[in-house]
Design an enzyme around this catalytic site. Structure first.
Site, PDB file in Angstrom:
ATOM      1  N   GLU A 177       0.824  -1.217   0.000  1.00 31.04           N
ATOM      2  CA  GLU A 177       0.000   0.000   0.000  1.00 31.04           C
ATOM      3  C   GLU A 177       0.858   1.268   0.000  1.00 31.04           C
ATOM      4  OE1 GLU A 177      -2.664   0.406   3.367  1.00 31.04           O
ATOM      5  OE2 GLU A 177      -3.669   2.130   2.519  1.00 31.04           O
ATOM      6  N   LYS A 222      -2.527  -2.137  -3.086  1.00 31.52           N
ATOM      7  CA  LYS A 222      -3.570  -1.270  -2.509  1.00 31.52           C
ATOM      8  C   LYS A 222      -3.176   0.187  -2.744  1.00 31.52           C
ATOM      9  CE  LYS A 222      -6.015  -0.262   1.812  1.00 31.52           C
ATOM     10  NZ  LYS A 222      -6.652  -0.842   2.996  1.00 31.52           N
ATOM     11  N   SER A 264      -9.741   4.098   0.414  1.00 31.64           N
ATOM     12  CA  SER A 264     -10.690   5.185   0.124  1.00 31.64           C
ATOM     13  C   SER A 264     -10.077   6.554   0.398  1.00 31.64           C
ATOM     14  CB  SER A 264     -12.009   5.001   0.880  1.00 31.64           C
ATOM     15  OG  SER A 264     -11.811   4.942   2.268  1.00 31.64           O
TER      16      SER A 264
HETATM   17  C1  5MM Z   1      -8.240   1.522   8.822  1.00 30.23           C
HETATM   18  O1  5MM Z   1      -7.201   2.472   8.687  1.00 30.23           O
HETATM   19  C2  5MM Z   1      -5.905   1.927   8.512  1.00 30.23           C
HETATM   20  C3  5MM Z   1      -5.082   2.138   9.711  1.00 30.23           C
HETATM   21  O2  5MM Z   1      -4.383   3.251   9.837  1.00 30.23           O
HETATM   22  P1  5MM Z   1      -3.419   3.550  11.126  1.00 30.23           P
HETATM   23  O3  5MM Z   1      -2.278   2.593  11.091  1.00 30.23           O
HETATM   24  O4  5MM Z   1      -3.005   4.957  10.830  1.00 30.23           O
HETATM   25  O5  5MM Z   1      -4.233   3.429  12.364  1.00 30.23           O
HETATM   26  C4  5MM Z   1      -5.372   2.350   7.134  1.00 30.23           C
HETATM   27  O6  5MM Z   1      -4.056   1.957   6.885  1.00 30.23           O
HETATM   28  C5  5MM Z   1      -6.281   1.702   6.122  1.00 30.23           C
HETATM   29  O7  5MM Z   1      -6.147   0.305   6.146  1.00 30.23           O
HETATM   30  C6  5MM Z   1      -6.101   2.158   4.708  1.00 30.23           C
HETATM   31  O8  5MM Z   1      -5.389   3.344   4.563  1.00 30.23           O
HETATM   32  C7  5MM Z   1      -7.460   2.304   4.064  1.00 30.23           C
HETATM   33  O9  5MM Z   1      -8.283   3.114   4.850  1.00 30.23           O
HETATM   34  P2  5MM Z   1      -9.179   4.228   4.157  1.00 30.23           P
HETATM   35  O10 5MM Z   1      -9.951   4.815   5.291  1.00 30.23           O
HETATM   36  O11 5MM Z   1      -8.229   5.205   3.494  1.00 30.23           O
HETATM   37  O12 5MM Z   1     -10.022   3.488   3.138  1.00 30.23           O
END
Ligand code: 5MM
Length: 342
Positions: A177, A222, A264
């Site tokens: 990602e 991702k 997202s």
């Molecule tokens: C769920 O959010 C994830 C965790 O982030 P932290 O390590 O900062 O707590 C994040 O990595 C997430 O899996 C992805 O970025 C996708 O989340 P979004 O909200 O961008 O779809």
């Protein structure tokens, strides 16, 4: 029976399904709970996630895998059932976020490098034994007038590639990602800039994956979608986002990669769904294109729940709805009418 990472990767992007990113670290879930005025205790985190994993309609039909935070991988539901068992029972693959977060890159201002490689081989063995069959590592690339630097792009791509190789050695599918952020206060961050930076990050990423010997058919990418920066004062149509995102992906992602599951990134629930659906409807693509959303799958559910036991059915209804809309989007079949009629 031995499990092949290639088969796990295919299962993670099964037709009409996508990944639930429920791997909020303790600090991130704190922010989510603050927004609904719920205390961030282990019990509340358990109750919230149990509501998601026990939503049979969503989990059985639309969710192929769940990214967990370490605490959740080893956690049990209120009745003592391990969460990993609940997820497997729904036919989904349990996964684990293994990075230790984005840390300041020395001498690089706002730029970061994601850390967590030390001891990762040992941690992966432990996670595999606990049932995790895929992992996730997120790198963060920030756009500003002077960033990203090649140093940040390269350091993050290199770390992601080392992580991915370690995962495959452990029989775990890496989700790679490299997120180009869509927030930030920069007026020059329009959609063309996002496209150029995303292309740069992905080119570098696949070069590093090659050097590290990562098997492309045993990983999932991702990425962010190509969108204008939130504070750029510009906007783009759904078609333009789809066109630019697909163009970058076609230029950078080899067809041996079985699937691409988007983050997202702060888009509204409906935008994240509409963009995914448009890409699948408009193009014939060599990989599965689906979702791995955190906020865009959970926001409605979180506020419907509000931390109250009696709201669990409403929370699950909201989660099922978003999961179903995104399932339709992964097939290119979502429409605003379906969104509204539900
Ligand atoms: C769920 O959010 C994830 C965790 O982030 P932290 O390590 O900062 O707590 C994040 O990595 C997430 O899996 C992805 O970025 C996708 O989340 P979004 O909200 O961008 O779809």
């Amino acid at each position: 029976m031995s499990e092949r990472i290639e088969d796990i990767a295919i299962a993670m992007v099964a037709e009409g399904q996508g990944i639930l990113a429920a791997d909020e670290s303790t600090g991130t879930i704190q922010k989510r709970f603050d927004s609904i005025k719920v205390e961030n205790t282990e019990e509340n985190r358990r109750d919230y996630r149990e509501m998601l994993f026990r939503d049979e309609e969503a989990m059985n039909n639309y969710i192929s895998g769940v990214i967990l935070f370490e605490e959740t991988l080893f956690q049990k539901a209120a009745d003592g059932t391990p969460f990993v068992d609940l997820i497997r029972k729904a036919g989904a693959v349990p996964g684990i976020k293994v990075d230790k977060g984005a840390m300041p890159l020395p001498g690089a201002g706002i730029e970061t490098v994601t850390e967590g490689l030390d001891g990762l081989r040992e941690r992966l063995a432990k996670y595999h034994a606990a049932g995790a069959r895929f992992a996730k590592w997120r790198a963060v690339i920030a756009i500003s007038d002077t960033t990203p630097s090649h140093n940040a792009i390269h350091a993050n791509a290199h770390a992601l590639a080392r992580y991915a190789a370690l995962c495959q050695e452990a029989g775990i599918v890496p989700i790679v990602e490299p997120e180009v952020l869509m927030d930030g206060p920069h007026s020059t961050h329009d959609i063309a800039r996002c496209e150029a930076v995303t292309e740069w990050a992905l080119k570098e990423q696949f070069q590093e994956l090659y050097y590290a010997g990562v098997k492309l058919d045993g990983m999932i990418l991702k990425p962010n979608m190509v969108v204008p920066g939130q504070k750029s004062g510009t906007s783009a149509s759904v078609e333009e986002v789809a066109e630019r995102t697909v163009r970058v992906l076609k230029n950078c992602v080899p067809s041996a990669v079985p699937g691409i599951a988007f983050l997202s990134g702060g888009q509204s629930d409906e935008d994240a769904t509409a963009h995914l659906s448009a890409m699948n409807a408009m193009y014939d693509l060599p990989w599965k294109l689906t979702f791995s959303y955190g906020r865009a799958l959970q926001a409605a559910c979180l506020s419907a729940w509000g931390g109250k036991k009696e709201n669990v059915p409403s929370g699950q209804m909201a989660f099922t709805h978003r999961a179903r809309m995104n399932s339709l989007a992964s097939l290119g079949k979502w429409s605003i009418e379906q969104e509204k009629s539900a």
